[in-house]
Design a protein around this motif. Sequence first.
Motif, mmCIF file in Angstrom:
data_model
loop_
_atom_site.group_PDB
_atom_site.id
_atom_site.type_symbol
_atom_site.label_atom_id
_atom_site.label_comp_id
_atom_site.label_asym_id
_atom_site.label_seq_id
_atom_site.Cartn_x
_atom_site.Cartn_y
_atom_site.Cartn_z
ATOM 1 N N ARG A 76 3.988 -4.280 -5.884
ATOM 2 C CA ARG A 76 3.741 -2.907 -5.441
ATOM 3 C C ARG A 76 3.681 -1.961 -6.632
ATOM 4 O O ARG A 76 2.834 -1.057 -6.686
ATOM 5 C CB ARG A 76 4.841 -2.473 -4.468
ATOM 6 C CG ARG A 76 4.651 -1.101 -3.883
ATOM 7 C CD ARG A 76 5.565 -0.889 -2.686
ATOM 8 N NE ARG A 76 6.967 -0.965 -3.036
ATOM 9 C CZ ARG A 76 7.948 -1.038 -2.122
ATOM 10 N NH1 ARG A 76 7.652 -1.074 -0.835
ATOM 11 N NH2 ARG A 76 9.210 -1.078 -2.500
ATOM 12 N N LEU A 89 -4.826 -6.056 -3.656
ATOM 13 C CA LEU A 89 -3.499 -6.516 -3.246
ATOM 14 C C LEU A 89 -3.239 -7.930 -3.767
ATOM 15 O O LEU A 89 -2.152 -8.215 -4.289
ATOM 16 C CB LEU A 89 -3.381 -6.496 -1.721
ATOM 17 C CG LEU A 89 -3.548 -5.150 -1.010
ATOM 18 C CD1 LEU A 89 -3.261 -5.295 0.487
ATOM 19 C CD2 LEU A 89 -2.641 -4.088 -1.616
ATOM 20 N N ARG A 131 0.810 -1.223 0.000
ATOM 21 C CA ARG A 131 0.000 0.000 0.000
ATOM 22 C C ARG A 131 0.842 1.271 0.000
ATOM 23 O O ARG A 131 0.297 2.369 -0.036
ATOM 24 C CB ARG A 131 -0.942 -0.004 1.204
ATOM 25 C CG ARG A 131 -2.085 -1.009 1.068
ATOM 26 C CD ARG A 131 -3.160 -0.771 2.110
ATOM 27 N NE ARG A 131 -4.307 -1.644 1.887
ATOM 28 C CZ ARG A 131 -4.601 -2.713 2.641
ATOM 29 N NH1 ARG A 131 -3.823 -3.023 3.672
ATOM 30 N NH2 ARG A 131 -5.659 -3.454 2.371
ATOM 31 N N ARG A 186 -0.326 2.569 -3.252
ATOM 32 C CA ARG A 186 -1.709 3.060 -3.240
ATOM 33 C C ARG A 186 -2.314 2.747 -1.880
ATOM 34 O O ARG A 186 -2.716 1.624 -1.579
ATOM 35 C CB ARG A 186 -2.539 2.373 -4.329
ATOM 36 C CG ARG A 186 -2.499 3.076 -5.687
ATOM 37 C CD ARG A 186 -3.381 2.362 -6.694
ATOM 38 N NE ARG A 186 -4.734 2.221 -6.228
ATOM 39 C CZ ARG A 186 -5.512 1.137 -6.427
ATOM 40 N NH1 ARG A 186 -5.026 0.097 -7.070
ATOM 41 N NH2 ARG A 186 -6.739 1.105 -5.990
ATOM 42 N N ALA A 187 -2.357 3.778 -1.034
ATOM 43 C CA ALA A 187 -2.793 3.575 0.350
ATOM 44 C C ALA A 187 -4.240 3.096 0.431
ATOM 45 O O ALA A 187 -4.623 2.416 1.389
ATOM 46 C CB ALA A 187 -2.625 4.870 1.143
ATOM 47 N N GLU A 188 -5.054 3.427 -0.561
ATOM 48 C CA GLU A 188 -6.481 3.092 -0.502
ATOM 49 C C GLU A 188 -6.806 1.724 -1.096
ATOM 50 O O GLU A 188 -7.974 1.304 -1.123
ATOM 51 C CB GLU A 188 -7.297 4.166 -1.235
ATOM 52 C CG GLU A 188 -7.219 4.133 -2.760
ATOM 53 C CD GLU A 188 -5.945 4.727 -3.331
ATOM 54 O OE1 GLU A 188 -5.803 4.777 -4.571
ATOM 55 O OE2 GLU A 188 -5.076 5.138 -2.524
ATOM 56 N N ALA A 189 -5.811 0.988 -1.587
ATOM 57 C CA ALA A 189 -6.060 -0.299 -2.241
ATOM 58 C C ALA A 189 -6.697 -1.285 -1.261
ATOM 59 O O ALA A 189 -6.261 -1.414 -0.115
ATOM 60 C CB ALA A 189 -4.761 -0.866 -2.791
#
Length: 573
Positions: free
Chosen positions: A505, A462, A451, A454-457
């Motif tokens: 990632r 994932l 993440r 992309r922190a919101e994934a």
Amino acid sequence: MVQQTKTGWAPLHRIVLLWRPQWPLMAAGLVVALAAGLAGLAVMSGAGTHLAGLVVASEGHAPSHDIAALAVLLATPALMRLTGLARIVLRYAERLVTHSATFRALAGLRVWLFAGIARSAAGGLGFLRSGDLLSRLVGDVDVLDGLYLRLVVPAGVALLSFVVLVATLVAIPGVPAALVAAIALLFVAAAVVGPVLAARAGLHAGPVLNETVAALRVAVLDVIVGLREIRVFGAEGRMRAMAQSRESALFAAQAGLSARLAAAGLAAFLCGQAILLCLLAAAVGWAPFAVPPLAAIAMVFVAIAAFEPVSGLPRAGVMAGQMASAAGRVIEAASLPEAAPDPAVPVSLPPGHALSFDQVGFTWAADRPAVFDGLSLDIPAGRRVAILGPSGSGKSSLAALALRLAEPQSGQVRLGGVPVSALAAADLRSRFAWLGQTTHLFSDTIAANLRLQRAEADEAELWTALEQAGIAEVVRGLPDGLDTWLGEAGAGLSGGQQRRIALARVLLSRAPVLILDEPCAGLDIDTERAFLETLNTVADDRTVVLITHRLLGVERLDRIWRLVGGRATAAAG
């Protein structure tokens, strides 16, 4: 050895300005400290007055009908208890407020320093060494906690104590002006002259100490990071000797500073004892200072309380030199020039993402040879290209220019037909996903490492990225799956598994251009082949730029470019 940073007092002023958001809390802490100082003076003044009253009463000097004197004698203990309790509460409140202000100020300073380092260091060269950087980020910032706690607050309390002391001496009937002047001069010598002289001496000793600390950290970090190679090549003795040499230099610098601290402390102590001698001379009736013995008793108590905040100021003066040096090193690290600053008025991102280099000339520094000299190449959107070249040919520099981590001295780099120099760096980099040869995995969970892109994934995304990178089955086999904790730099996984986590990632990004800079560096031939075959099956709808020094023949490519002599030559259609 790290080059010594030249500095003066100006950096401290800059640090104080950076602490502006904490000024209200710092002012509150100073007010509480002043109140605690007044309470302490009141306690000691009451003690002196009460003791003098007891002596008078025991000797029968006070008339029995002196109701006012008797009332003072009886009321003083109650007032002492009240002011003593107030002093305890205020000192505790002072610690809470001043330390809270200091911790907040230091936290803000570290964020500001880290942001400056991140902004200026992205170009790839001219970095401070890791140990020196760590020393500035941790050690030098910690030194600055004394600026407010050990210098500003005690100086404010000392000033208040001086005013109260002089006012008290003047208010006592019969105190000669010579005694007031002598005590005032000794107080000023300890609170002002001594600290100023100590600070001037510390201004020369402080930088030496800070630089030797940084040099030792550099040496120790080099030993820790390169321990395997040191053991293999039998260089333990040489590296140990280097670390011990820098340790000896640090001990010498600390000894010099300690000697100055001791001398400053001794000077303040002698001034305090001289004040007591003056009061003793006054009590025994020495002509220039003679006062009634009972008045001298009260004055001794007030002088002791007034001198309490002064005793540490000369030592703080010595430390001020180290603080100034630390402030200079912090500001220097945060103020290095930005390699590729944003334009004043950035243009909007173009709809296309074709990447092109047009007659680019580039060198990392004026005294270094040119990396590119008239480099031109076009990478159409959606194509898969390889850029080949030996070490030093500029392959990684090409990626740095595309990402605007550096600026060319001539020519232009364009994305979608728009010069990247006209785009905001954050906007530009949103179009790129990058996998380098030294991609770092943090000591955190697999999910947290993924993440980072992309922190919101969500969890499904994932797993999709892990499937594409060919590492999903390995992660499913781990006890905690996505919540498995990775050790430092991905310890616990093999080199190939670490690289596939890093690839996942990158694939998690929605960026249309993937730049893979030596993604197989350090892998054995079979792992490298398997990794490249995985790359063939992912990112079909994106532009893929594979930067490498060789091809294995398993890559699926549309075109190959070779870097030779600072220019790009098409090697295949």
